[in-house]
Motif scaffolding. Structure first.
Motif, mmCIF file in Angstrom:
data_model
loop_
_atom_site.group_PDB
_atom_site.id
_atom_site.type_symbol
_atom_site.label_atom_id
_atom_site.label_comp_id
_atom_site.label_asym_id
_atom_site.label_seq_id
_atom_site.Cartn_x
_atom_site.Cartn_y
_atom_site.Cartn_z
ATOM 1 N N LYS A 178 2.777 10.772 -3.972
ATOM 2 C CA LYS A 178 4.238 10.837 -3.928
ATOM 3 C C LYS A 178 4.833 9.865 -4.939
ATOM 4 C CE LYS A 178 8.274 10.377 -1.016
ATOM 5 N NZ LYS A 178 8.804 10.030 0.294
ATOM 6 N N ASN A 179 5.722 10.388 -5.777
ATOM 7 C CA ASN A 179 6.425 9.594 -6.789
ATOM 8 C C ASN A 179 5.482 8.883 -7.763
ATOM 9 O OD1 ASN A 179 9.020 10.240 -5.728
ATOM 10 N ND2 ASN A 179 8.711 8.703 -4.153
ATOM 11 N N THR A 180 4.253 9.339 -7.851
ATOM 12 C CA THR A 180 3.292 8.747 -8.782
ATOM 13 C C THR A 180 3.187 9.659 -9.994
ATOM 14 O OG1 THR A 180 2.109 7.768 -6.931
ATOM 15 C CG2 THR A 180 0.949 7.843 -9.040
ATOM 16 N N ARG A 181 3.546 9.126 -11.150
ATOM 17 C CA ARG A 181 3.639 9.909 -12.377
ATOM 18 C C ARG A 181 2.350 9.933 -13.188
ATOM 19 N NH1 ARG A 181 9.265 6.905 -14.019
ATOM 20 N NH2 ARG A 181 10.541 7.871 -12.413
ATOM 21 N N ILE A 182 1.430 9.028 -12.889
ATOM 22 C CA ILE A 182 0.214 8.850 -13.686
ATOM 23 C C ILE A 182 -0.929 9.622 -13.026
ATOM 24 C CG2 ILE A 182 -1.389 7.151 -14.625
ATOM 25 C CD1 ILE A 182 0.738 4.998 -13.939
ATOM 26 N N PRO A 183 -1.652 10.476 -13.764
ATOM 27 C CA PRO A 183 -2.855 11.078 -13.178
ATOM 28 C C PRO A 183 -3.903 9.977 -12.966
ATOM 29 C CG PRO A 183 -2.637 11.721 -15.479
ATOM 30 C CD PRO A 183 -1.422 10.916 -15.139
ATOM 31 N N LEU A 184 -4.544 9.999 -11.805
ATOM 32 C CA LEU A 184 -5.426 8.897 -11.427
ATOM 33 C C LEU A 184 -6.808 9.367 -11.009
ATOM 34 C CD1 LEU A 184 -2.958 6.888 -9.140
ATOM 35 C CD2 LEU A 184 -3.592 6.344 -11.499
ATOM 36 N N ASP A 185 -7.750 8.439 -11.113
ATOM 37 C CA ASP A 185 -9.033 8.509 -10.426
ATOM 38 C C ASP A 185 -8.900 7.584 -9.223
ATOM 39 O OD1 ASP A 185 -10.371 10.185 -12.191
ATOM 40 O OD2 ASP A 185 -11.536 8.582 -13.134
ATOM 41 N N ARG B 76 0.829 -1.207 0.000
ATOM 42 C CA ARG B 76 0.000 0.000 0.000
ATOM 43 C C ARG B 76 0.861 1.254 0.000
ATOM 44 N NH1 ARG B 76 -3.365 -3.237 3.705
ATOM 45 N NH2 ARG B 76 -2.366 -2.165 5.447
ATOM 46 N N GLU B 77 1.989 1.223 0.703
ATOM 47 C CA GLU B 77 2.884 2.376 0.718
ATOM 48 C C GLU B 77 3.442 2.661 -0.672
ATOM 49 O OE1 GLU B 77 5.943 1.943 3.653
ATOM 50 O OE2 GLU B 77 4.493 1.832 5.290
ATOM 51 N N ARG B 78 3.777 1.628 -1.391
ATOM 52 C CA ARG B 78 4.378 1.801 -2.713
ATOM 53 C C ARG B 78 3.326 2.134 -3.765
ATOM 54 N NH1 ARG B 78 9.188 1.312 -5.141
ATOM 55 N NH2 ARG B 78 9.183 0.761 -7.327
ATOM 56 N N GLY B 79 2.185 1.488 -3.709
ATOM 57 C CA GLY B 79 1.112 1.755 -4.658
ATOM 58 C C GLY B 79 1.590 1.759 -6.096
ATOM 59 N N LEU B 80 1.239 2.783 -6.828
ATOM 60 C CA LEU B 80 1.608 2.899 -8.239
ATOM 61 C C LEU B 80 2.801 3.839 -8.454
ATOM 62 C CD1 LEU B 80 -1.970 2.985 -9.788
ATOM 63 C CD2 LEU B 80 -0.270 1.161 -10.031
ATOM 64 N N MET B 81 3.599 4.035 -7.415
ATOM 65 C CA MET B 81 4.770 4.898 -7.540
ATOM 66 C C MET B 81 5.673 4.447 -8.680
ATOM 67 S SD MET B 81 6.140 5.520 -3.696
ATOM 68 C CE MET B 81 5.236 6.426 -2.490
ATOM 69 N N PHE B 82 6.252 5.435 -9.344
ATOM 70 C CA PHE B 82 7.286 5.264 -10.365
ATOM 71 C C PHE B 82 6.776 4.662 -11.673
ATOM 72 C CE2 PHE B 82 9.309 4.767 -6.152
ATOM 73 C CZ PHE B 82 9.982 5.962 -6.115
ATOM 74 N N ARG B 83 5.497 4.364 -11.790
ATOM 75 C CA ARG B 83 4.963 3.830 -13.044
ATOM 76 C C ARG B 83 4.887 4.947 -14.073
ATOM 77 N NH1 ARG B 83 1.930 -0.933 -11.882
ATOM 78 N NH2 ARG B 83 2.842 -1.725 -9.970
ATOM 79 N N LYS B 84 5.129 4.595 -15.317
ATOM 80 C CA LYS B 84 5.043 5.576 -16.398
ATOM 81 C C LYS B 84 3.690 5.535 -17.090
ATOM 82 C CE LYS B 84 9.983 5.563 -17.206
ATOM 83 N NZ LYS B 84 11.063 5.190 -18.087
ATOM 84 N N LYS C 218 -10.228 12.876 -8.288
ATOM 85 C CA LYS C 218 -9.109 13.017 -9.207
ATOM 86 C C LYS C 218 -7.846 13.257 -8.381
ATOM 87 C CE LYS C 218 -11.636 13.656 -13.130
ATOM 88 N NZ LYS C 218 -12.070 12.304 -13.359
ATOM 89 N N ALA C 219 -6.735 12.702 -8.847
ATOM 90 C CA ALA C 219 -5.458 12.895 -8.173
ATOM 91 C C ALA C 219 -4.400 13.254 -9.218
ATOM 92 C CB ALA C 219 -5.060 11.641 -7.410
ATOM 93 N N LYS C 220 -3.663 14.308 -8.943
ATOM 94 C CA LYS C 220 -2.636 14.803 -9.862
ATOM 95 C C LYS C 220 -1.283 14.183 -9.530
ATOM 96 C CE LYS C 220 -4.957 19.222 -10.244
ATOM 97 N NZ LYS C 220 -4.904 20.632 -9.877
ATOM 98 N N PRO C 221 -0.481 13.908 -10.563
ATOM 99 C CA PRO C 221 0.857 13.346 -10.322
ATOM 100 C C PRO C 221 1.655 14.185 -9.326
ATOM 101 C CG PRO C 221 0.357 13.317 -12.656
ATOM 102 C CD PRO C 221 -0.742 14.102 -11.986
ATOM 103 N N HIS C 222 2.345 13.507 -8.442
ATOM 104 C CA HIS C 222 3.278 14.086 -7.468
ATOM 105 C C HIS C 222 2.618 15.003 -6.440
ATOM 106 C CE1 HIS C 222 6.472 12.347 -9.863
ATOM 107 N NE2 HIS C 222 5.958 12.924 -10.934
ATOM 108 N N ASP C 223 1.305 15.015 -6.341
ATOM 109 C CA ASP C 223 0.601 15.867 -5.385
ATOM 110 C C ASP C 223 0.718 15.268 -3.979
ATOM 111 O OD1 ASP C 223 -1.071 17.501 -3.919
ATOM 112 O OD2 ASP C 223 -2.881 17.045 -5.072
ATOM 113 N N LEU C 224 1.329 16.004 -3.077
ATOM 114 C CA LEU C 224 1.545 15.518 -1.719
ATOM 115 C C LEU C 224 0.460 15.961 -0.742
ATOM 116 C CD1 LEU C 224 5.405 16.007 -1.389
ATOM 117 C CD2 LEU C 224 4.135 13.999 -2.168
ATOM 118 N N SER C 225 -0.509 16.729 -1.225
ATOM 119 C CA SER C 225 -1.540 17.224 -0.312
ATOM 120 C C SER C 225 -2.538 16.134 0.093
ATOM 121 C CB SER C 225 -2.280 18.415 -0.922
ATOM 122 O OG SER C 225 -2.959 18.030 -2.102
ATOM 123 N N GLY C 226 -2.657 15.114 -0.699
ATOM 124 C CA GLY C 226 -3.534 14.004 -0.354
ATOM 125 C C GLY C 226 -4.966 14.202 -0.814
#
Length: 157
Positions: free
Chosen positions: A75-82, A44-52, A97-105
């Protein structure tokens, strides 16, 4: 915070689902997806981090032992997500919606979130997945068993 859940992990985990590249069939409402599973804390901590990138019918489901309020960051997530938040009964109650690298949560409004499904941005809309659609809890139990985890530890049958 969750997934891409806040933690200190910054390296590849031995035995993580990314290294296993293991996908499971999951149906949300009537939509069939292939998902990776993040059921252990380090996953869960790693999630989709570093994926292109991620396929249109692919995602990652986060499974928690108990239903609580959730907050995911990018954090370290490059893909915009739902980010879809599902209640303990498997019903989709929120999509954010979640924006890449957004640390606000991205916090859930509900305190009854046990499952979180991350898909590509706009995938819920494009695939026709709507609030109220459900995931089959028996299928989640089967996935956990295939991962050699005990569904009862996740309050599942």
């Amino acid at each position: 915070m969750q997934g891409c859940k806040q933690g200190t992990i910054d390296v590849q985990l031995p035995g993580s689902i990314e290294s296993q590249n293991e996908y499971f069939d999951l149906t949300v409402g009537k939509v069939k997806l292939k998902v990776e599973v993040a059921a252990l804390p380090e996953e869960r901590e790693r999630g989709l981090m570093f994926r292109k990138s991620m396929g249109d019918d692919r995602g990652m489901i986060f499974i928690f032992k108990n239903a609580t309020k959730q907050r995911f960051w990018m954090k370290n997530t490059r893909i915009p997500l739902d980010i879809g938040y599902f209640s303990s009964n498997g019903s989709l109650v929120e999509i954010h919606k979640a924006k890449p690298h957004d640390l606000s949560g991205v916090p859930s409004h509900s305190r009854d979130i046990q499952f979180v499904l991350e898909l590509n941005v706009n995938a819920y809309k494009n695939l026709g997945i709507q609030l109220g659609d459900r995931i089959d809890l028996k299928l989640i139990s089967d996935i956990l068993q295939k991962r050699r985890l005990q569904p009862s530890e996740y309050n599942l049958p």
